[in-house]
Design an enzyme around this catalytic site. Structure first.
Site, mmCIF file in Angstrom:
data_model
loop_
_atom_site.group_PDB
_atom_site.id
_atom_site.type_symbol
_atom_site.label_atom_id
_atom_site.label_comp_id
_atom_site.label_asym_id
_atom_site.label_seq_id
_atom_site.Cartn_x
_atom_site.Cartn_y
_atom_site.Cartn_z
ATOM 1 N N ARG A 154 55.798 35.512 18.573
ATOM 2 C CA ARG A 154 55.944 35.456 20.029
ATOM 3 C C ARG A 154 56.262 34.073 20.566
ATOM 4 O O ARG A 154 56.366 33.902 21.771
ATOM 5 C CB ARG A 154 54.707 36.046 20.708
ATOM 6 C CG ARG A 154 54.529 37.525 20.348
ATOM 7 C CD ARG A 154 53.611 38.273 21.279
ATOM 8 N NE ARG A 154 53.599 39.678 20.923
ATOM 9 C CZ ARG A 154 52.772 40.233 20.028
ATOM 10 N NH1 ARG A 154 51.880 39.492 19.421
ATOM 11 N NH2 ARG A 154 52.843 41.509 19.754
ATOM 12 N N THR A 262 40.288 40.637 16.313
ATOM 13 C CA THR A 262 41.282 39.599 16.097
ATOM 14 C C THR A 262 41.780 39.075 17.435
ATOM 15 O O THR A 262 41.496 39.626 18.500
ATOM 16 C CB THR A 262 42.451 40.099 15.240
ATOM 17 O OG1 THR A 262 42.948 41.299 15.825
ATOM 18 C CG2 THR A 262 41.996 40.367 13.812
ATOM 19 N N ASN A 282 40.331 45.341 19.219
ATOM 20 C CA ASN A 282 39.443 46.447 18.891
ATOM 21 C C ASN A 282 38.656 46.152 17.610
ATOM 22 O O ASN A 282 39.053 45.297 16.817
ATOM 23 C CB ASN A 282 40.300 47.705 18.676
ATOM 24 C CG ASN A 282 41.359 47.446 17.619
ATOM 25 O OD1 ASN A 282 42.359 46.796 17.904
ATOM 26 N ND2 ASN A 282 41.141 47.894 16.402
ATOM 27 N N ASP A 325 41.141 52.018 19.853
ATOM 28 C CA ASP A 325 42.095 50.928 19.667
ATOM 29 C C ASP A 325 42.379 50.204 20.994
ATOM 30 O O ASP A 325 43.505 49.781 21.252
ATOM 31 C CB ASP A 325 43.416 51.452 19.053
ATOM 32 C CG ASP A 325 44.309 50.344 18.496
ATOM 33 O OD1 ASP A 325 43.877 49.172 18.506
ATOM 34 O OD2 ASP A 325 45.430 50.655 18.062
ATOM 35 N N TRP A 412 49.948 44.063 25.401
ATOM 36 C CA TRP A 412 50.105 42.614 25.316
ATOM 37 C C TRP A 412 51.202 42.075 26.228
ATOM 38 O O TRP A 412 51.234 40.887 26.525
ATOM 39 C CB TRP A 412 50.405 42.205 23.870
ATOM 40 C CG TRP A 412 51.636 42.873 23.305
ATOM 41 C CD1 TRP A 412 51.677 44.029 22.600
ATOM 42 C CD2 TRP A 412 52.984 42.440 23.435
ATOM 43 N NE1 TRP A 412 52.974 44.343 22.275
ATOM 44 C CE2 TRP A 412 53.790 43.384 22.774
ATOM 45 C CE3 TRP A 412 53.601 41.328 24.035
ATOM 46 C CZ2 TRP A 412 55.178 43.263 22.708
ATOM 47 C CZ3 TRP A 412 54.980 41.207 23.976
ATOM 48 C CH2 TRP A 412 55.751 42.173 23.312
#
Lengths: 557, 271
Positions: A154, A262, A282, A325, A412
């Site tokens: 990214r 994470t 998650n 999730d 995201w």
């Protein structure tokens, strides 16, 4: 280290180029100078980013970090493109990446130079022409699993004359921004090959902060800070507590080594509070809660950390004991505003679980929540402490339909807070999944979902672009998106009230932020999985967004 | 002693992998004929590029790929740049082609160096001042090529020639370009990009200079770089030999190239 003052810096005007050059000039061998007071990224083509550049909350010509500035607002102060003239916007150039599938990068622009990543490659482009000035090539990593095997990247962080990027296998690279030469390479996620990295790093003061991916694959999450000059590790905050630590009751045996949480998107930073805000993913395994009793700290949280030490100041957990999730890695946007009669330091986040949250970012106090997902059946609501009240719809062996689905009510892709309209803009996805579960053992080299989630063929997913007034707790408008795909593109906004985003029909689009009325669109002809940004060169404002394996730039004629 | 040691090390390194060496030797004759039938028309029979495709024998970004990466490229092609897929050849033939490409790239050959690499390192960082412009292993300058892997598989003679006669075979980005603007300014730097409408140079201070050609009176492309041309007289023969030995041995220390990709891109785009 004392708190750094937040400097308000006016947008820089292009200065006349000063030329004192001849090839007789000898080079300095000294590494990039950090913390020098001399102003930096203000001469075209001269890359030297200092703390003041990074601390500025006015985004003018430069866009020096993933979200533009530390607040995560994605709010450009540029005013050349307006609701009146935006219809004349036209494509300026297209950059094609050589080594990537779908680009998810937000470019960083400093002094007319744009830095782009695709897979493990980095490029410097002339931001006015899109021409490649250098290309750092690094082969993608073989043998990665799940998300890491997509080699997503990214973008970069920048400080001084250096840029920093993560690789698909969780190395932190330091490159010379003037040449792309590799200065150092640190492998920062050992002992479990299910780690990967997809994020742009975040530079805070003299450190580079990184996270990892692998939250569906049984890794133990962390945020780690490295000395920007040497690459030496300074601190590491484990997002899953170890044995005996607070929160460890959720992680029997060595489950903590595989618990997820994470940190796969960059955080935001408040220099006055000396605090970084970082979202966690998650828990792992995703759909089987039986092996991780309790709340599963610090999964699906926003963490407030001290950037000097990595010490936890407070946390807020959006989805305790998540089974769906519902990562909490959406941008925690920092807003200073009068709320309920007094000026407050706020944190606003549209969470993947279908709710918007407003927190006091000085202490993590929960202020308000608002459901934005139209289809939502996992929680009866959010209680007065900010905790969801479960409905009991949980994954089962036979499968249970739960909304929002596996891809999240948002994700995201970036939201934007606009200081002109005082509205918060973000893209949502209305969809549901059928969640199944089965207890499985963790195994390195395999994903760790403990079965799966699927889309029902009779379910029609749809995106909506939302404008939210957090003061009133109301949606000002809700724009349904039409198209064959669903968009994974973020949102940005400008000081003229424009809201730019990628729509569901593979188009880059700009609407009026006050009303949501469409003003302009351009068919990029490829799926959009990236968030847009804006910059200027020689007084000309550009918008840029990645689509497919290409990056597009737009400006007025 | 040191000379001997480097030679021994290199020889040892290859003899440690007798199986792969055998496989390579075995595959290369088949690879050679497959290469000439399938690849040479575009990449040239020596792999150094032709009219339609770039050098795959020398380009850093190709040479640094792993075998698995190269095999994936051969199998799948590179549709965006017009390279067709050769997956129909089957796995064995594809790996034979890659084995032969490695020979063209000079990989796996035992290069004997005759100088002292340690003394060469001192010259590189000291007397010859190479690090003003070049970098090895993250140390040095940025304006010229990173030499960390440059010497890998090159003959000492080729490296020596590049040092004493640097203006032969220059890459476009190594050539000095002089720009005169309409306002009377004169910029001299290295070419970074150019088309009919714009030109970008980089001066030695690292700054990029980006011009629209409407602002430019004239552009002069020279055929020289900024590298000194007097190393033959500035360095002794022994010093040159040491420098060459350093560049070759430092490049042949394994640089862990990342393993290749399974191009398995998920649609929801990457946690």
């Amino acid at each position: 280290m004392p708190n750094v003052e937040l400097h308000q810096v006016k947008p820089r005007c292009p200065k006349p180029l000063s030329f004192l050059l001849g090839i007789a000039l000898l080079l300095q061998n000294a590494p990039a100078a950090f913390g020098q007071s001399a102003s930096s990224a203000n001469s075209l083509g001269d890359i030297n980013v200092n703390q003041r550049d990074l601390l500025s909350t006015t985004l003018g010509e430069n866009w020096p970090s993933y979200n533009g500035d530390y607040t995560g607002r994605r709010y450009s102060s540029l005013t050349q493109v307006t609701p009146e003239n935006v219809h004349s916007l036209r494509a300026q150039w297209v950059f094609h990446s050589r080594n990537a599938g779908i680009l998810e990068v937000t470019p960083v622009v400093v002094a007319g130079i744009m830095f782009v990543t695709g897979s493990n490659d980095a490029y410097a482009l002339d931001a006015a022409t899109g021409k490649v000035l250098w290309h750092h090539a690094r082969a993608v990593t073989q043998g990665l699993i799940d998300d890491a095997s997509g080699h997503i990247n990214r973008g970069v962080a920048i400080l001084g004359t250096r840029i920093y990027m993560e690789t698909d296998n969780a190395h932190l690279l330091c490159l010379d921004a003037r040449s792309g030469n590799l200065l150092w390479d640190v492998a920062y996620a050992p002992n479990n090959r299910n780690y990967g990295a997809t994020s742009a790093p975040l530079v805070v003061k003299d450190k580079v902060l990184v996270g990892t991916s692998g939250g569906d694959d049984g890794v133990r999450g962390f945020v780690a800070a490295f000395d920007a000059n040497t690459g030496k590790e300074v601190w590491r905050f484990w997002t899953i507590p170890g044995p005996g630590e607070f929160g460890s009751s959720s992680w029997p045996g060595n489950a903590y080594l595989h618990g997820g949480a994470t940190t796969w998107m960059p955080g935001t930073y408040d220099p006055e509070l000396n605090t970084i805000y970082w979202g966690t993913s998650n828990p792992s395994p995703d759909f089987d809660g039986s092996v991780r009793p309790g709340d599963d700290l610090y999964t699906s949280c926003v963490l407030a950390l001290d950037p000097d030490t990595g010490k936890l100041k407070w946390y807020f957990q959006f989805s305790p004991h998540d089974l769906y999730d519902y990562d909490a890695t959406q941008t925690p946007v920092l807003i200073n505003a009068v709320y309920e009669g007094r000026p407050r330091k706020l944190l606003l986040e549209a969470n993947r679980n279908g709710f918007l949250y407003l927190l006091d970012r000085t202490n993590g106090q929960f202020l308000a929540a608002k459901q934005f997902a139209l289809m939502q059946n996992w929680a009866k609501g959010i209680d007065a402490t900010g905790r969801p009240v479960p409905t009991g719809n949980v994954p089962t062996a036979e499968g249970t339909r739960v909304c929002p689905g596996f891809a999240g009510a948002t994700n995201w892709y970036s939201p934007s807070y606009n200081e002109l309209t005082h509205l918060f803009y973000f893209m949502t996805l209305e969809d549901c999944s059928v969640y199944s579960t089965r207890t499985e053992e963790f195994e390195e080299g395999k994903a760790y979902y403990s079965t799966g989630a699927k889309h029902r063929p009779d379910e029609n997913a749809r995106n909506y672009l939302l404008a939210y007034d957090f003061r009133k707790g109301e949606f000002v408008w809700r724009n349904p998106q039409v198209g064959t795909g669903h968009t994974w593109a973020g949102v940005m906004s400008t000081a003229t009230g424009l809201v730019a985003f990628g729509d569901s029909a593979e188009e880059f689009e700009i609407v009026d932020g006050r009303t949501g009325a469409p003003l302009w669109h351009f068919n990029v002809g490829q799926p959009l999985h990236a968030s847009p940004m804006s910059y200027a060169v020689n007084g000309k404002q550009y918008f840029a967004i990645a689509a497919g394996s290409d990056l597009f730039s737009f400006a007025l004629p | 002693m040191k000379v001997l040691r480097s030679t021994i090390l290199l020889t040892l390194a290859t003899s440690l992998f007798p199986h792969s060496l055998y496989a390579q030797q075995n595959g290369t004759s088949s690879g050679q004929s497959l290469f000439s039938t399938n690849c040479a028309a575009c990449h040239g029979s020596d792999g150094r590029g032709g009219e339609r495709a770039p050098s795959i024998a020398t380009l850093r970004r190709v040479v640094s790929l792993t075998d698995a990466d190269l095999e994936a490229v051969v199998k799948n092609g590179q549709p965006s740049v017009g390279m067709p897929p050769f997956g129909y050849l089957g796995n064995q033939k594809v790996s034979d082609v890659v084995a032969y490409l490695r020979v063209l790239q000079g990989k796996g050959t035992v290069v004997k160096v005759t100088g002292d690499p340690q003394a060469g390192r001192a010259i590189f960082y000291g007397k010859a001042a190479c690090t003003k412009c070049h970098m090895v292993g993250g140390e040095g300058g940025f304006i010229a090529a990173d030499l960390s892997t440059y010497g890998d598989g090159l003959s000492p003679e080729a490296v020596r020639r590049a040092i004493i006669d640097p203006d032969r075979n220059l890459e476009p980005t190594s050539k000095v370009v002089e720009v005169y603007t309409l306002t009377g300014e004169h910029i001299s730097g290295l070419l970074r990009s150019e088309d009919n409408f714009s030109i970008s140079l980089q001066t030695e201070d690292g700054r990029f200079h980006l011009y629209s050609k409407t602002k430019i009176a004239s552009v002069r492309h020279t055929s020289h770089s900024i590298m000194p041309t007097d190393y033959e007289s500035k360095l002794t023969n022994k010093e040159l030999e040491d420098l060459v030995s350093f560049l070759i041995t430092t490049a042949s220390t394994p640089h862990p190239s990342e393993p290749a990709a399974k191009k398995n891109r998920r649609n929801n785009g990457g946690n």
